[in-house]
Design a protein around this motif. Structure first.
Motif, PDB file in Angstrom:
ATOM      1  N   LEU A 113       0.839  -1.193   0.000  1.00  0.00           N
ATOM      2  CA  LEU A 113       0.000   0.000   0.000  1.00  0.00           C
ATOM      3  C   LEU A 113       0.874   1.242   0.000  1.00  0.00           C
ATOM      4  O   LEU A 113       1.892   1.293   0.704  1.00  0.00           O
ATOM      5  CB  LEU A 113      -0.916   0.024   1.229  1.00  0.00           C
ATOM      6  CG  LEU A 113      -1.882  -1.143   1.392  1.00  0.00           C
ATOM      7  CD1 LEU A 113      -2.596  -1.056   2.736  1.00  0.00           C
ATOM      8  CD2 LEU A 113      -2.904  -1.161   0.260  1.00  0.00           C
ATOM      9  N   PRO A 114       0.494   2.264  -0.766  1.00  0.00           N
ATOM     10  CA  PRO A 114       1.229   3.539  -0.700  1.00  0.00           C
ATOM     11  C   PRO A 114       0.994   4.213   0.640  1.00  0.00           C
ATOM     12  O   PRO A 114       0.058   3.869   1.371  1.00  0.00           O
ATOM     13  CB  PRO A 114       0.647   4.345  -1.868  1.00  0.00           C
ATOM     14  CG  PRO A 114      -0.716   3.764  -2.088  1.00  0.00           C
ATOM     15  CD  PRO A 114      -0.605   2.312  -1.741  1.00  0.00           C
ATOM     16  N   PRO A 115       1.819   5.180   0.994  1.00  0.00           N
ATOM     17  CA  PRO A 115       1.658   5.841   2.302  1.00  0.00           C
ATOM     18  C   PRO A 115       0.381   6.655   2.353  1.00  0.00           C
ATOM     19  O   PRO A 115      -0.208   6.990   1.317  1.00  0.00           O
ATOM     20  CB  PRO A 115       2.906   6.727   2.403  1.00  0.00           C
ATOM     21  CG  PRO A 115       3.309   6.970   1.000  1.00  0.00           C
ATOM     22  CD  PRO A 115       2.967   5.720   0.248  1.00  0.00           C
ATOM     23  N   PRO A 116      -0.103   6.996   3.546  1.00  0.00           N
ATOM     24  CA  PRO A 116      -1.273   7.868   3.665  1.00  0.00           C
ATOM     25  C   PRO A 116      -1.029   9.203   2.977  1.00  0.00           C
ATOM     26  O   PRO A 116       0.022   9.807   3.104  1.00  0.00           O
ATOM     27  CB  PRO A 116      -1.436   8.041   5.179  1.00  0.00           C
ATOM     28  CG  PRO A 116      -0.748   6.869   5.779  1.00  0.00           C
ATOM     29  CD  PRO A 116       0.391   6.545   4.868  1.00  0.00           C
ATOM     30  N   GLN A 169      18.047   3.308   3.308  1.00  0.00           N
ATOM     31  CA  GLN A 169      17.384   2.206   3.990  1.00  0.00           C
ATOM     32  C   GLN A 169      16.069   2.683   4.571  1.00  0.00           C
ATOM     33  O   GLN A 169      16.017   3.732   5.223  1.00  0.00           O
ATOM     34  CB  GLN A 169      18.296   1.667   5.102  1.00  0.00           C
ATOM     35  CG  GLN A 169      17.758   0.470   5.867  1.00  0.00           C
ATOM     36  CD  GLN A 169      18.802  -0.129   6.786  1.00  0.00           C
ATOM     37  OE1 GLN A 169      19.928  -0.364   6.367  1.00  0.00           O
ATOM     38  NE2 GLN A 169      18.430  -0.354   8.038  1.00  0.00           N
ATOM     39  N   ASN A 170      15.002   1.921   4.333  1.00  0.00           N
ATOM     40  CA  ASN A 170      13.706   2.214   4.934  1.00  0.00           C
ATOM     41  C   ASN A 170      13.418   1.192   6.022  1.00  0.00           C
ATOM     42  O   ASN A 170      14.322   0.504   6.493  1.00  0.00           O
ATOM     43  CB  ASN A 170      12.609   2.244   3.872  1.00  0.00           C
ATOM     44  CG  ASN A 170      12.476   0.923   3.128  1.00  0.00           C
ATOM     45  OD1 ASN A 170      13.084  -0.080   3.493  1.00  0.00           O
ATOM     46  ND2 ASN A 170      11.679   0.923   2.072  1.00  0.00           N
ATOM     47  N   TYR A 206       9.913   5.397   1.526  1.00  0.00           N
ATOM     48  CA  TYR A 206       9.996   5.288   2.982  1.00  0.00           C
ATOM     49  C   TYR A 206       8.621   5.072   3.623  1.00  0.00           C
ATOM     50  O   TYR A 206       8.553   4.669   4.788  1.00  0.00           O
ATOM     51  CB  TYR A 206      10.633   6.546   3.566  1.00  0.00           C
ATOM     52  CG  TYR A 206      12.101   6.689   3.298  1.00  0.00           C
ATOM     53  CD1 TYR A 206      13.032   6.096   4.143  1.00  0.00           C
ATOM     54  CD2 TYR A 206      12.562   7.397   2.204  1.00  0.00           C
ATOM     55  CE1 TYR A 206      14.396   6.217   3.894  1.00  0.00           C
ATOM     56  CE2 TYR A 206      13.923   7.538   1.947  1.00  0.00           C
ATOM     57  CZ  TYR A 206      14.829   6.936   2.802  1.00  0.00           C
ATOM     58  OH  TYR A 206      16.172   7.060   2.552  1.00  0.00           O
ATOM     59  N   GLY A 207       7.569   5.344   2.890  1.00  0.00           N
ATOM     60  CA  GLY A 207       6.247   5.302   3.496  1.00  0.00           C
ATOM     61  C   GLY A 207       5.367   4.145   3.096  1.00  0.00           C
ATOM     62  O   GLY A 207       4.312   3.941   3.718  1.00  0.00           O
ATOM     63  N   LEU A 212      10.284  -5.669  -4.629  1.00  0.00           N
ATOM     64  CA  LEU A 212       9.394  -4.543  -4.922  1.00  0.00           C
ATOM     65  C   LEU A 212      10.027  -3.657  -5.979  1.00  0.00           C
ATOM     66  O   LEU A 212      11.258  -3.503  -6.050  1.00  0.00           O
ATOM     67  CB  LEU A 212       9.105  -3.715  -3.668  1.00  0.00           C
ATOM     68  CG  LEU A 212       8.337  -4.409  -2.550  1.00  0.00           C
ATOM     69  CD1 LEU A 212       9.284  -4.784  -1.423  1.00  0.00           C
ATOM     70  CD2 LEU A 212       7.217  -3.533  -2.020  1.00  0.00           C
ATOM     71  N   ARG A 213       9.166  -3.032  -6.787  1.00  0.00           N
ATOM     72  CA  ARG A 213       9.560  -2.026  -7.765  1.00  0.00           C
ATOM     73  C   ARG A 213       8.589  -0.854  -7.640  1.00  0.00           C
ATOM     74  O   ARG A 213       7.387  -1.057  -7.452  1.00  0.00           O
ATOM     75  CB  ARG A 213       9.524  -2.566  -9.194  1.00  0.00           C
ATOM     76  CG  ARG A 213      10.276  -3.850  -9.434  1.00  0.00           C
ATOM     77  CD  ARG A 213      11.769  -3.641  -9.343  1.00  0.00           C
ATOM     78  NE  ARG A 213      12.509  -4.754  -9.924  1.00  0.00           N
ATOM     79  CZ  ARG A 213      12.793  -5.882  -9.288  1.00  0.00           C
ATOM     80  NH1 ARG A 213      12.372  -6.056  -8.027  1.00  0.00           N
ATOM     81  NH2 ARG A 213      13.483  -6.833  -9.877  1.00  0.00           N
ATOM     82  N   LEU A 214       9.121   0.341  -7.779  1.00  0.00           N
ATOM     83  CA  LEU A 214       8.288   1.541  -7.714  1.00  0.00           C
ATOM     84  C   LEU A 214       8.676   2.454  -8.863  1.00  0.00           C
ATOM     85  O   LEU A 214       9.846   2.817  -9.014  1.00  0.00           O
ATOM     86  CB  LEU A 214       8.466   2.274  -6.377  1.00  0.00           C
ATOM     87  CG  LEU A 214       7.802   3.642  -6.256  1.00  0.00           C
ATOM     88  CD1 LEU A 214       6.292   3.518  -6.299  1.00  0.00           C
ATOM     89  CD2 LEU A 214       8.231   4.365  -4.983  1.00  0.00           C
TER      90      LEU A 214
END
Length: 328
Positions: A42-45, A128-129, A191-192, A172-174
């Motif tokens: 899920l993407p961050p809020p 790093q997250n 990071y989120g 993961l890929r973004l």
């Protein structure tokens, strides 16, 4: 004769099997659209918002492509892609996905395809997250749009794999391109984001063993402070000193006979009616504020007449007021 009987029996068996079939249409397993709330990442809020989620089940895991809202002139769709490797028996009819590690050459090809026409440069900074290290490449299009392509692999250490557990892996890929956001703002999505999916069974745990507690916890001589992070280079001040009391100063009051108002004070209203003079004060004449306001048949000079009020003496009160001395 026996041959004819055998053929007849086979034909009857085929007819019976045809009568018992349901006649339903079977759809081969393949990618399918699922609800956004079933996304494994899920993407961050605050966004970017989810447009659609396409899922493909494999014999050794699950793949999902989460399409994200895109506001850019760069061709392509923003997305979050997640791959779960290691779970067996998820969908054996579609085969297994390639269990390959992230390598430099493969990532370079993915970066080149992620944003056509945008020169992308890979960052050499270690980042790093919450899930571990990740890498990314960024660039800017001719129209001023900012693009990033980030990748991350979550897998337990080699030492954890030797314990007959922790064999799973998540990749993961973004891909993000935006016309208004900066590189740092787009990097904040890495990071989120939150991985909401997991494997069944500890044998496929991709995170490895949980880290041990801090050695300072419970140890004598290692205070923990309520600051961010729990530690401070300098100790907290000892003792308590209450704040000084606030002393309010009385407000200055002007005397009644002051003619100049205090700064910022509202002007005093004009008196209404004749003013009664104080004892020993000469009577004052009342002047009309404007000659034009006087009646036309009366002259202006007559509009100013003396109005006096005489304060009687204490000896001229009562029956003594009718004497000749008090009438003067």
């Amino acid at each position: 004769m026996r041959l004819r009987m055998t053929i007849s029996l086979v034909a009857v068996a085929g007819m019976m099997a045809g009568c018992t079939s349901t006649g339903g249409v079977h759809q081969p397993s393949g990618p399918e659209t699922v609800a956004p709330e079933k996304a494994l990442v899920l993407p961050p809020p605050g966004g970017p918002s989810i447009v659609s989620v396409v899922e493909r089940k494999r014999g050794n895991g699950v793949e999902q492509t989460v399409s994200l809202f895109t506001s850019s002139s760069v061709p392509g769709q923003n997305f979050l892609k997640v791959q779960f490797f290691g779970a067996s028996g998820a969908n054996p009819g579609t085969g297994n996905a390639g269990f390959s590690m992230i390598n430099e050459s493969g990532v370079a090809r993915e970066v080149a395809r992620s944003a056509p026409g945008v020169p992308m440069a890979t960052s050499a900074t270690f980042l790093q997250n919450s899930y571990g290290p990740f890498g990314y490449a960024s660039g800017r299009s001719r129209g001023g749009d900012t693009c990033i392509y980030a990748w991350q692999q979550i897998r337990s250490s080699v030492n954890a794999n030797t314990q007959a557990r922790n064999f799973g892996m998540i990749q993961l890929r973004l891909r993000l391109c935006d016309a208004n956001a900066s590189e740092r703002q787009l990097l904040g999505i890495v990071y989120g984001y939150t991985i909401s999916g997991n494997f069944d069974g500890v044998i496929w745990n991709p995170y490895g063993n949980p880290p041990p507690a801090d050695v300072a916890l419970g140890r004598t001589g290692a205070p923990v402070y309520p600051d961010q992070g729990g530690y401070r280079a300098s100790p907290m001040p000892i003792g308590y000193e209450p704040a000084p009391a606030l002393i309010s100063r009385p407000r200055a009051v002007l005397p009644r006979n002051a003619s100049t108002p205090a700064p910022g004070a509202a002007p005093m209203p004009a008196p209404i009616g004749p003013r009664v003079p104080l004892p020993g004060e000469a009577p004052q004449a009342r002047v009309m504020p404007d000659a034009a306001a006087a009646p036309p048949e009366q002259p202006v000079e007559q509009s100013a007449r003396a109005i006096g009020v005489t304060v009687p003496s204490p000896d001229c009160i009562g029956d003594a007021a009718m004497t000749a001395a008090c009438r003067r």
